[in-house]
Design a protein around this motif. Structure first.
Motif, PDB file in Angstrom:
ATOM      1  N   GLU A 121       1.126  -1.010   0.104  1.00  0.00           N
ATOM      2  CA  GLU A 121       0.059   0.316  -0.202  1.00  0.00           C
ATOM      3  C   GLU A 121       0.580   1.270   0.113  1.00  0.00           C
ATOM      4  O   GLU A 121       0.301   2.303   0.216  1.00  0.00           O
ATOM      5  N   SER A 122       2.539   0.478   0.179  1.00  0.00           N
ATOM      6  CA  SER A 122       3.000   2.334  -0.041  1.00  0.00           C
ATOM      7  C   SER A 122       3.909   2.207  -1.022  1.00  0.00           C
ATOM      8  O   SER A 122       4.494   1.559  -1.288  1.00  0.00           O
ATOM      9  N   VAL A 241       3.228  13.598  -1.538  1.00  0.00           N
ATOM     10  CA  VAL A 241       3.676  12.450  -0.118  1.00  0.00           C
ATOM     11  C   VAL A 241       4.538  12.555   0.760  1.00  0.00           C
ATOM     12  O   VAL A 241       5.093  14.049   0.202  1.00  0.00           O
ATOM     13  N   THR A 260       4.126   8.099   2.059  1.00  0.00           N
ATOM     14  CA  THR A 260       2.597   7.708   2.504  1.00  0.00           C
ATOM     15  C   THR A 260       2.222   8.772   2.084  1.00  0.00           C
ATOM     16  O   THR A 260       2.885   9.974   1.330  1.00  0.00           O
ATOM     17  N   ALA A 261       1.370   8.805   2.321  1.00  0.00           N
ATOM     18  CA  ALA A 261       0.124   9.399   2.338  1.00  0.00           C
ATOM     19  C   ALA A 261      -1.057   9.641   3.424  1.00  0.00           C
ATOM     20  O   ALA A 261      -1.053   8.463   3.546  1.00  0.00           O
ATOM     21  N   ASP A 262      -1.243  10.772   4.110  1.00  0.00           N
ATOM     22  CA  ASP A 262      -2.207  10.880   5.597  1.00  0.00           C
ATOM     23  C   ASP A 262      -3.351   9.765   5.135  1.00  0.00           C
ATOM     24  O   ASP A 262      -4.271   9.550   3.702  1.00  0.00           O
ATOM     25  N   PRO A 263      -4.063   8.936   5.795  1.00  0.00           N
ATOM     26  CA  PRO A 263      -5.171   8.512   5.733  1.00  0.00           C
ATOM     27  C   PRO A 263      -6.094   8.939   5.399  1.00  0.00           C
ATOM     28  O   PRO A 263      -6.556   9.869   6.272  1.00  0.00           O
ATOM     29  N   SER A 265      -6.622  11.472   2.598  1.00  0.00           N
ATOM     30  CA  SER A 265      -6.750  12.821   1.699  1.00  0.00           C
ATOM     31  C   SER A 265      -6.448  11.991   0.361  1.00  0.00           C
ATOM     32  O   SER A 265      -6.826  10.922   0.200  1.00  0.00           O
ATOM     33  N   HIS A 268      -4.285  10.154  -0.831  1.00  0.00           N
ATOM     34  CA  HIS A 268      -4.175   8.855  -0.215  1.00  0.00           C
ATOM     35  C   HIS A 268      -5.149   7.709  -1.503  1.00  0.00           C
ATOM     36  O   HIS A 268      -4.885   7.003  -1.588  1.00  0.00           O
ATOM     37  N   ARG A 269      -6.247   8.744  -1.793  1.00  0.00           N
ATOM     38  CA  ARG A 269      -6.978   8.046  -2.280  1.00  0.00           C
ATOM     39  C   ARG A 269      -6.435   7.789  -3.703  1.00  0.00           C
ATOM     40  O   ARG A 269      -6.279   6.922  -4.586  1.00  0.00           O
ATOM     41  N   LEU A 271      -2.997   7.507  -4.353  1.00  0.00           N
ATOM     42  CA  LEU A 271      -2.229   5.794  -4.556  1.00  0.00           C
ATOM     43  C   LEU A 271      -3.716   4.941  -4.013  1.00  0.00           C
ATOM     44  O   LEU A 271      -2.825   3.739  -4.975  1.00  0.00           O
ATOM     45  N   SER A 272      -4.631   4.847  -4.033  1.00  0.00           N
ATOM     46  CA  SER A 272      -5.248   3.368  -4.148  1.00  0.00           C
ATOM     47  C   SER A 272      -5.727   3.124  -5.114  1.00  0.00           C
ATOM     48  O   SER A 272      -6.031   1.839  -5.688  1.00  0.00           O
TER      49      SER A 272
END
Length: 314
Positions: A121-122, A241, A260-263, A265, A268-269, A271-272
């Motif tokens: 996930e990272s 990031v 990483t990114a703040d959950p 944020s 984060h979306r 990256l998902s």
């Protein structure tokens, strides 16, 4: 005339002859507006390429100063001397030739490889000497570039930042990023100044990019720690990031960079979305391996992630 003075005059004549053979374009310099009275490079241009003052270089040519081994190495590179010419220059200066060290190729540590495979996930990658990219996971390839498509000898983070033309459009602040890359590389150069791999990388970047040449000569240094970067990704859009550098206790020349990114944020979306849009597969190490399905779905443009960090003067 004493023997020492005669030898220094011969050294000066040799330097003049070698710079007369070079053209500005061959070393990545502009012609300039001022007409040239003599062919070849001017004294100030040689001094710039060797990162020494024009006055110092002039006095070397005039035979009024001895040359240190460090300056001889810089001049050898600036004047593009071959091995015989380099040996002759050192002999005129009464110095022993410092042969570039050849170091064995690096291979990613198995512990880092396992960790990369488990980081799903990272984005993460392993950086070796001089920021060579040794291994990466699927999300790092989706975010940054398809490293497996890059020849091993060109798979270097600093090289990508300067010589890939798409990278400058993907950085929110390319200049700060690129200058920081140079500061990282300069810091690492202090540990192995005669490494042939380093000499080849610096030489290539100096010839092909005027900004690199200028910033390398400034001798700013910095250590890789952590930072934040805004990227303009062609698929995921704008995302910020954070990244951290972890150094291996078993091999200090290998470092793991994790982004990483703040959950919750936007980043984060984003990256998902890259995770869901890329076929999961094993990480590719310095052999260039990796799943065909994963490579086919990765964005083809290049992104580089380097933190803002404070630099100092060496």
């Amino acid at each position: 005339m004493t023997g020492d003075n005669a030898q220094r005059n011969e050294l000066g004549d040799f330097l003049k002859a070698r710079r007369a053979e070079l053209r500005p374009q061959s070393v990545g310099l502009p012609d300039g507006d001022r007409p040239r009275r003599v062919p070849g490079l001017r004294r100030e241009e040689v001094a710039h390429l060797a990162s020494i003052s024009t006055d110092y270089y002039t006095r070397l040519e005039q035979g009024s100063l001895p040359a240190s081994a460090h300056v001889l190495a810089a001049l050898s590179h600036a004047l593009r001397l071959d091995e015989d010419q380099r040996s002759y220059l050192y002999g005129l200066a009464g110095k022993s030739v410092a042969r570039p060290r050849r170091r064995s190729a690096q291979r990613v540590r198995p512990q880092w490889q396992r960790l990369l495979d488990q980081l799903t996930e990272s984005p993460a990658m392993v950086l070796g000497r001089y920021m060579d990219v040794l291994a990466w996971n699927s999300l790092a390839a989706a975010l940054i570039t398809d490293f497996s498509a890059i020849p091993v000898n060109q798979r270097n983070y600093v090289r990508l930042a300067f010589l890939d033309p798409t990278v400058r459009n993907l950085f929110d602040d390319w200049e700060t990023t690129a200058r920081t890359c140079v500061a990282f590389l300069r810091m690492e150069a202090a540990h192995s100044p005669t490494d042939s791999r380093l000499a080849a990388l610096v030489g290539e970047l100096s010839v092909q990019d005027a900004d690199f040449r200028q910033w390398w000569a400034s001798h700013d240094v910095a250590s890789k720690t952590s930072g934040t970067k805004l990227l303009h990704h062609p698929v995921a859009g704008d995302l910020t990031v954070d990244w951290e550098i972890l150094t291996s206790a078993g091999d200090p020349e290998q470092q793991l960079m994790v982004m990483t990114a703040d959950p919750g944020s936007t980043a984060h979306r984003a990256l998902s979305s890259l995770i869901s849009g890329s076929a999961p597969g094993p990480s590719a190490a310095n052999t260039g391996s990796g799943s065909v399905a994963s490579r086919a779905q990765r964005p083809q443009r290049t992104v580089s992630v380097i933190p803002r960090t404070q630099t100092g003067t060496q």
